[in-house]
Design an enzyme around this catalytic site. Sequence first.
Site, PDB file in Angstrom:
ATOM      1  N   ASN A  51     -42.705  52.327 -32.549  1.00  0.00           N
ATOM      2  CA  ASN A  51     -43.172  50.946 -32.698  1.00  0.00           C
ATOM      3  C   ASN A  51     -42.121  49.948 -32.213  1.00  0.00           C
ATOM      4  O   ASN A  51     -42.442  48.990 -31.512  1.00  0.00           O
ATOM      5  CB  ASN A  51     -43.497  50.642 -34.164  1.00  0.00           C
ATOM      6  CG  ASN A  51     -44.834  51.238 -34.592  1.00  0.00           C
ATOM      7  OD1 ASN A  51     -45.693  51.520 -33.749  1.00  0.00           O
ATOM      8  ND2 ASN A  51     -45.005  51.443 -35.886  1.00  0.00           N
ATOM      9  N   ALA A  71     -37.605  45.554 -34.068  1.00  0.00           N
ATOM     10  CA  ALA A  71     -37.534  46.430 -35.234  1.00  0.00           C
ATOM     11  C   ALA A  71     -38.924  46.643 -35.787  1.00  0.00           C
ATOM     12  O   ALA A  71     -39.832  45.829 -35.569  1.00  0.00           O
ATOM     13  CB  ALA A  71     -36.634  45.808 -36.297  1.00  0.00           C
ATOM     14  N   ASP A  72     -39.078  47.733 -36.476  1.00  0.00           N
ATOM     15  CA  ASP A  72     -40.333  47.970 -37.187  1.00  0.00           C
ATOM     16  C   ASP A  72     -40.003  48.607 -38.530  1.00  0.00           C
ATOM     17  O   ASP A  72     -39.204  49.541 -38.596  1.00  0.00           O
ATOM     18  CB  ASP A  72     -41.241  48.897 -36.378  1.00  0.00           C
ATOM     19  CG  ASP A  72     -42.577  49.087 -37.090  1.00  0.00           C
ATOM     20  OD1 ASP A  72     -43.186  48.074 -37.475  1.00  0.00           O
ATOM     21  OD2 ASP A  72     -42.990  50.242 -37.297  1.00  0.00           O
ATOM     22  N   THR A  73     -40.573  48.060 -39.588  1.00  0.00           N
ATOM     23  CA  THR A  73     -40.262  48.562 -40.917  1.00  0.00           C
ATOM     24  C   THR A  73     -41.523  49.033 -41.626  1.00  0.00           C
ATOM     25  O   THR A  73     -42.550  48.351 -41.598  1.00  0.00           O
ATOM     26  CB  THR A  73     -39.587  47.456 -41.756  1.00  0.00           C
ATOM     27  OG1 THR A  73     -38.380  47.062 -41.101  1.00  0.00           O
ATOM     28  CG2 THR A  73     -39.238  47.951 -43.150  1.00  0.00           C
ATOM     29  N   GLY A 108     -37.234  51.257 -37.730  1.00  0.00           N
ATOM     30  CA  GLY A 108     -36.894  51.672 -36.374  1.00  0.00           C
ATOM     31  C   GLY A 108     -36.261  50.487 -35.693  1.00  0.00           C
ATOM     32  O   GLY A 108     -36.650  49.348 -35.928  1.00  0.00           O
TER      33      GLY A 108
END
Length: 458
Positions: A51, A71-73, A108
């Site tokens: 992502n 970023a991906d959380t 990420g």
Amino acid sequence: MKQKPIYLASDSKARRKLLRLFGLKFSVIPSRIKEDDFIEGMSFAQLVKRNARRKAEAVAARLKKGIVIAADTIVVQGKKVFGKPKDLASASKMLKYLSGKTQWIYSGLCVIDVEKKITKLAVEKTKIYMDHLQDKEIKGYFRCVNPLDKAGSFDIQGKGGFFIRRIDGCFYNVVGLPVRRLYRMLKEIGVRIFSFSIFCILSLVSGLFSGCSTEYNVVTGQQEVFYYSTEREIALGQAMAKEIEKQYKPVSDPLIQEKVASIGKQIATVSDRKDVNYEFKVLEENEVNAVALPGGYVYVFKGLVEKISNDDELAAVLAHEVGHIVARHSIKRLQAIMGYSLMRLLSIPLSENSEVLATSDAAFTTLLLGYSREDELLADQLGARYAKLAGYNPRGMISFLEKLQEDNRRKPPRPKNYLKTHPFTADRIRVVKQELGESLSFTDYINVEDRPYEKKAR
Ligand code: ZN
């Protein structure tokens, strides 16, 4: 070397706030990519990395140069993934489900250097332990906090922090961006971010801030709230000093070190603060700067020592730094940077390991950036007083500042330069003169341009 522009491929408020908090200059370009929260056969770590990469690539494709951060959380409980809730009802359901359970935060991270076509990917995992929540609490929480832009429907840096018993791993990962990991990735691709603090919760002191106390400040004559006791201030200073001396080599010439230490000690002896042990060291760095850490540690860069013409100037610079320590400016600044909610969270014991661990060289850099105008002028006032009491000519500060200013008329100072981090030269000279009871000449009141090389905005 000019810093490449940095773009954040996210319009998350928390991420923007964090990057700003750490002093990073950036622009926001939302990626508009829809994140996947499940892909058959893909682990959570792979999923968030994918992502993040898709977001970063989408933004990078629109640019010719620069650094893109994405970023991906996600929040994971058992095998279930929790992203951002789509409405209040699902937010409430989500929080009810997470209540009383331990969960993992996966972030990420992707950093792309557009020009060089370098892509870095990483993942950060943090475990959090949430208290059992009553329905009333969840409702009350949503009245104060909008959960719709928050993975897992809560914010740890705000009121959501009330629900978190403990975390294992990077605190900022839970906030939305694992800044320590990001810092390393940026460093790897050659971005220099010196004003970038890398506090991670476990590398900090558990309960560091629990010694909240009100103290009478001898210098300002005011009652001030310090979240650090002197004891904790010293512990923090020690930890920082240890880190710094790992990264910056002290100058090996014993004559220089002895001279700085001996003049420094004379200043410290006459200062208003005697509950710390002062230490003065010269570091092998060509920058013209000096910095005072919490707890009495003063570091002077070699570049500054080389600019100094006599003991009076050296005494004035050291006395200025001692002034910062006496007035506890570094503590004040770190407190301001870390924010109340973080301090509150830190006051809860996080783990058995409550030892003072190293903070970071980035915290050091934060202090290297200098203080507010008020604080600098107070340090000057105190500096002039202490230099005089120790038997030096406090006008050393004036001649030193004038010399630097003269130098910089020809060449703009670099970011970590003393004048850049200690601006307002004209004001500072005026304060020193006032402290010495000297009459002020007309020119002292003229608004002398501190940085003549910078074009004035019209
Ligand atoms: Zn200063």
